[in-house]
Scaffold this motif. Structure first.
Motif, short mmCIF file in Angstrom:
data_model
loop_
_atom_site.label_atom_id
_atom_site.label_comp_id
_atom_site.label_asym_id
_atom_site.label_seq_id
_atom_site.Cartn_x
_atom_site.Cartn_y
_atom_site.Cartn_z
N ILE A 58 0.95 -1.20 0.05
CA ILE A 58 0.04 -0.02 0.01
C ILE A 58 0.89 1.33 -0.09
N PHE A 59 0.55 2.09 -0.87
CA PHE A 59 1.41 3.40 -0.97
C PHE A 59 0.69 4.46 -0.34
N ASP A 60 1.60 5.09 0.81
CA ASP A 60 1.22 6.34 1.33
C ASP A 60 1.64 7.75 0.78
N THR A 61 2.94 7.71 0.18
CA THR A 61 3.33 8.81 -0.39
C THR A 61 3.95 8.36 -1.72
N PRO A 62 4.24 9.32 -2.72
CA PRO A 62 3.72 10.76 -2.72
C PRO A 62 2.27 10.79 -2.97
N GLY A 63 1.79 12.04 -2.95
CA GLY A 63 0.10 12.37 -2.45
C GLY A 63 -0.67 11.72 -3.73
N ASP A 64 -0.06 11.58 -4.97
CA ASP A 64 -1.11 11.32 -6.04
C ASP A 64 -1.32 9.66 -6.17
N VAL A 65 -0.30 9.21 -5.31
CA VAL A 65 -0.47 7.76 -5.36
C VAL A 65 -0.95 7.06 -3.87
N LYS A 66 -1.38 7.96 -2.99
CA LYS A 66 -1.58 7.71 -1.68
C LYS A 66 -3.18 6.67 -1.77
N GLY A 67 -2.93 5.69 -1.20
CA GLY A 67 -4.22 4.63 -1.16
C GLY A 67 -4.17 3.67 -2.33
N THR A 68 -3.14 3.85 -3.23
CA THR A 68 -3.07 2.86 -4.31
C THR A 68 -2.42 1.70 -3.78
N ALA A 69 -3.01 0.49 -4.16
CA ALA A 69 -2.58 -0.81 -3.59
C ALA A 69 -2.14 -1.89 -4.69
N PHE A 70 -1.17 -2.76 -4.27
CA PHE A 70 -0.66 -3.71 -5.11
C PHE A 70 -0.81 -4.79 -4.71
N LEU A 71 -1.51 -5.84 -5.12
CA LEU A 71 -1.54 -7.17 -4.62
C LEU A 71 -0.75 -8.25 -5.48
N SER A 72 -0.23 -9.23 -4.93
CA SER A 72 0.42 -10.15 -5.81
C SER A 72 0.51 -11.45 -5.28
N HIS A 73 0.01 -12.48 -5.81
CA HIS A 73 -0.02 -14.00 -5.60
C HIS A 73 1.31 -14.47 -6.36
N THR A 74 2.38 -14.55 -5.57
CA THR A 74 3.44 -15.13 -6.33
C THR A 74 3.68 -16.62 -6.69
N LYS A 75 4.16 -17.01 -7.74
CA LYS A 75 4.21 -18.46 -8.03
C LYS A 75 5.51 -18.80 -8.48
N VAL A 76 6.00 -20.02 -8.47
CA VAL A 76 7.55 -20.31 -8.60
C VAL A 76 7.90 -20.22 -10.09
N PHE A 77 7.03 -21.07 -10.99
CA PHE A 77 7.27 -21.10 -12.31
C PHE A 77 6.32 -20.64 -13.12
N LYS A 78 4.88 -20.36 -12.70
CA LYS A 78 3.76 -19.70 -13.56
C LYS A 78 3.91 -18.10 -13.35
N PRO A 79 3.53 -17.51 -14.29
CA PRO A 79 3.34 -15.68 -14.00
C PRO A 79 2.57 -15.71 -12.78
N ASP A 80 2.95 -14.55 -12.18
CA ASP A 80 2.28 -14.39 -10.55
C ASP A 80 0.75 -13.72 -11.11
N ASP A 81 -0.11 -13.70 -10.24
CA ASP A 81 -1.40 -12.95 -10.53
C ASP A 81 -1.33 -11.62 -9.58
N GLN A 82 -1.43 -10.56 -10.50
CA GLN A 82 -1.51 -9.23 -9.90
C GLN A 82 -2.32 -8.32 -9.90
N TRP A 83 -2.73 -7.72 -9.05
CA TRP A 83 -4.19 -6.72 -9.20
C TRP A 83 -3.53 -5.22 -8.79
N LEU A 84 -4.27 -4.14 -9.26
CA LEU A 84 -3.82 -2.93 -8.77
C LEU A 84 -5.31 -2.34 -8.46
#
Lengths: 268, 397
Positions: free
Chosen positions: A87-113
């Motif tokens: 979760i980003f708190d600063t800088p102001g323009d990205v405050k509250g933006t969040a990045f979720l990652s379900h990482t996997k070893v061989f397959k591509p990770d699942d990611q949401w913004l």
């Protein structure tokens, strides 16, 4: 009788080939052993939350700061990496933006913004492993959790460590996962606690690109070492990024339901 | 929606002060955004009554507060704009003001809130909960807070959201003397085709989940259609709001650097079924130059439009093409250029959006929209000469 000898020779040859292939696949035995021990010593940490301050410095010495909070949950199932929420708190323009990652070893990770201005959760491509994280000198792949199977290893020699007091193993590791920006990395791991002390990153042209130094080690839950200071220096652009971790909490109660994409809408 | 008058100013100041004094307390996080922007209109309008001003300066403020105590959350978001030439666009709104109870498996909210459904970029087809803030002459992504009771359930088999909406907020229209408005003034008293008028109880349901590379959303809505039917009556426009039943599906498949998107909507009105869809892709070439990324976007908008009992649509057979260039630098600089072309009458909207951080808590943004070849029958005909460039400076504190 003759047939039997032939058969056992054949078996022996096949066996040798197989063991050769498997050694070639992961590298030399000592290298693999060090990597496995590094991994083993960090198993079972469970869940953690931490605050992170990133200080970006350009070649003129001008700085820019970002404040981030990270929650992580270890997954022990084979082939699955950790779950993480940033979760980003600063800088102001990205405050509250969040990045979720379900990482996997061989397959591509699942990611949401999560984009708070629109209240929108957006699934994103995870192919961009070598791109910069938040405009810093860290690529996404530099920040992912360590998995033994992601590299081939070659033990080189023992050397004195840069931050720890003990001797360090120096080994080379070659990324075998897709879309890496590196041909190889040189890694210094200390004898005493198997903590990564330093990494040299070589770019796709095999030129030294970056150096990452880990320092200010602290032990949590009586067992798990974390470096509270990480400094990445880019030798080609002369830029650097300093990460400072604080308020590590390993007692936090998290489960996989805390890492659902739809829950990004109610995070803070 | 309120016009700025003195008492409103007092209300807003009170809101702003509350948010900022409360921020000294623990468990509170707050943000203020102050924006100053300048719009340049590049052509004279053909609409006779239009004041042909070429420049407009405006000021906007957003204040947000997030207060947590145990399992409760209070969220407030106030918005205000003061426009130099366009008094009607000077307005206040409470974007959000709700109380939420948060539990692991569910959360329950009551108050004004905003919601976003869907996956497409050029058209938000299935998105229906909030009325658009039509006085914010942007891309329809500014929305009015919707009074609601909302229950979100999080289950292993997917997430379900239920919405009860007891009050409807109608769409505001700027008068024809102003830029980016209709040919005719709107009659302030809209008509409602239901016995409860604005107080009709709308409801909506949504299911959401992901399966591997596929994200899926299924939604149902029954209530007042957010977009009114517009009739010309005695040189004025009369807005008529009717009850609509909408079913929507949105899908996104994500693999490697390709995102494939689809939104489908069906809507029943007077025994006829209206279908609409938007389908498209987003492909990103990572590291096209150093660490810069280039995204290529393409979307096709289709509907069996010109249904007699539905609002006129501008998305019946349109193509959107866009390029997004991200520098991935310290200032998060990015550029998006796009073209939306009506395949039937060749009306086109070209757009440009660029942004960069000047320093840590200050951002600069450039937006441009250019209308070309606007057919006189197209819904955009009254704004065909309102091409503009807007430059905005936003500070966060």
């Amino acid at each position: 009788m003759k047939n039997k000898t032939n058969q056992s020779t054949l078996i022996a040859i096949v066996f040798t080939i197989f063991s050769l292939i498997s050694t070639l696949a992961l590298g030399d035995e000592k290298g693999i052993a060090i990597a496995k021990e590094t991994d083993r010593r960090d198993l079972g940490w469970g869940a953690s939350t931490v605050n992170l301050k990133m200080l970006l410095r350009n070649s003129n010495g001008e700085t820019s700061e970002r404040q981030i909070r990270i929650s992580s949950l270890e997954r022990s199932e084979k082939g699955l990496g950790d779950l993480s929420l940033t979760i980003f708190d600063t800088p102001g323009d990205v405050k509250g933006t969040a990045f979720l990652s379900h990482t996997k070893v061989f397959k591509p990770d699942d990611q949401w913004l999560y984009l708070p201005a629109l209240k929108r959760v957006k699934r994103i491509s995870s192919k961009n492993k070598s791109g910069p994280f938040m405009g810093s000198e860290f690529a996404y792949e530099d920040l992912l959790s360590f998995e033994v199977e992601k590299y081939k290893y070659k033990y080189l020699k023992d050397e004195s460590c840069i931050t720890a007091k003990s001797k360090c193993f120096l080994m080379e590791r070659i990324p075998v996962y897709e879309n890496s920006g590196y041909t190889r990395q040189l890694v210094w791991i200390d004898h005493a606690h198997y903590r990564v002390n330093k990494v040299d990153y070589y770019d796709r042209r095999n030129a030294l690109l970056k150096t990452l130094v880990f320092s200010n080690f602290k032990k949590f839950k009586n067992r798990y070492w974390r470096a509270l200071t990480l400094e990445m220096t880019n030798h080609q652009t002369k830029k650097s990024t300093l990460l400072t971790f604080s308020k590590y909490d390993f007692e936090v109660k998290l489960n996989k339901n805390n890492f659902k994409p739809n829950k990004l809408k109610r995070i803070r | 929606m309120l016009k700025i008058k003195m008492p409103d100013c007092i209300i807003w100041c009170f809101f702003f002060i509350t948010i900022n004094t409360a921020s000294f307390a623990k468990n509170i996080s707050y943000t203020n955004e102050l924006g100053v922007d300048h719009t340049m209109f590049m052509q004279k309008s053909e609409v006779l009554v239009k004041e042909n001003y070429e420049n407009n300066l405006s000021l906007s403020i957003n204040s947000k507060l997030d207060y947590r105590i145990d399992s409760y959350k209070i969220f407030l978001h106030g918005f205000a704009r003061k426009s130099q030439k366009d008094a009607e666009r000077s307005h206040l709104d409470i974007r959000e003001a709700y109380l939420q109870y948060i539990s692991e498996g569910y959360d329950l909210s009551i108050g004004l809130a905003r919601e976003f459904w869907g996956v497409a970029e050029s058209l938000h087809l299935v998105d229906v909960i909030n009325q658009v803030d039509n006085l914010e002459a942007s891309d329809g992504e500014d929305k009015l807070g919707q009074p609601m009771i909302r229950l979100n359930l999080f289950r292993d088999w997917g997430d379900v959201s239920l919405y009860l909406m007891p009050y409807f907020r109608q769409k505001e229209f700027a008068s024809p003397e102003k830029r980016l408005s209709n040919w005719l003034p709107i009659n302030k008293n809209a008509t409602y085709k239901n016995s409860h008028g604005k107080n009709h109880l709308d409801y909506a349901l949504r299911y959401q989940n992901y399966f591997g590379d596929l994200d899926i959303g299924i939604s149902h809505f029954r209530g007042i259609n957010r977009e009114p039917l517009l009739f010309a009556e005695n040189d004025r426009l009369q807005a008529e709001y009717f009850i609509s039943r909408r079913n929507g599906i949105d899908l996104q498949h994500t693999s490697e650097s390709w995102l494939l998107k689809l939104e489908v909507l069906s809507q029943k009105r007077q025994s006829k079924t209206f279908f609409a869809s938007v389908a498209g892709f987003e492909h990103t070439i990572y590291g096209i130059y150093e660490s810069h990324d280039l995204g290529i976007l393409g979307e096709y908008q289709y509907d069996n439009a010109n249904m007699p009992y539905l609002p006129q649509s501008s998305s019946n057979n349109d193509i959107f093409l866009g390029l997004r260039y991200s520098l991935n630098d310290t200032n998060s600089s990015a550029l998006l250029v796009g073209a939306l072309i009506d395949r039937q009458d060749q009306t086109a909207i070209y757009s440009i959006e660029a942004e960069s951080r000047l320093y840590d808590d200050c951002k600069i943004a450039l937006t441009g929209r250019f209308f070309s070849n606007v057919n006189e029958k197209n819904i955009l005909s009254s704004i065909g000469k309102d091409d503009f460039i807007n430059l905005e400076l936003i500070t966060f504190f």
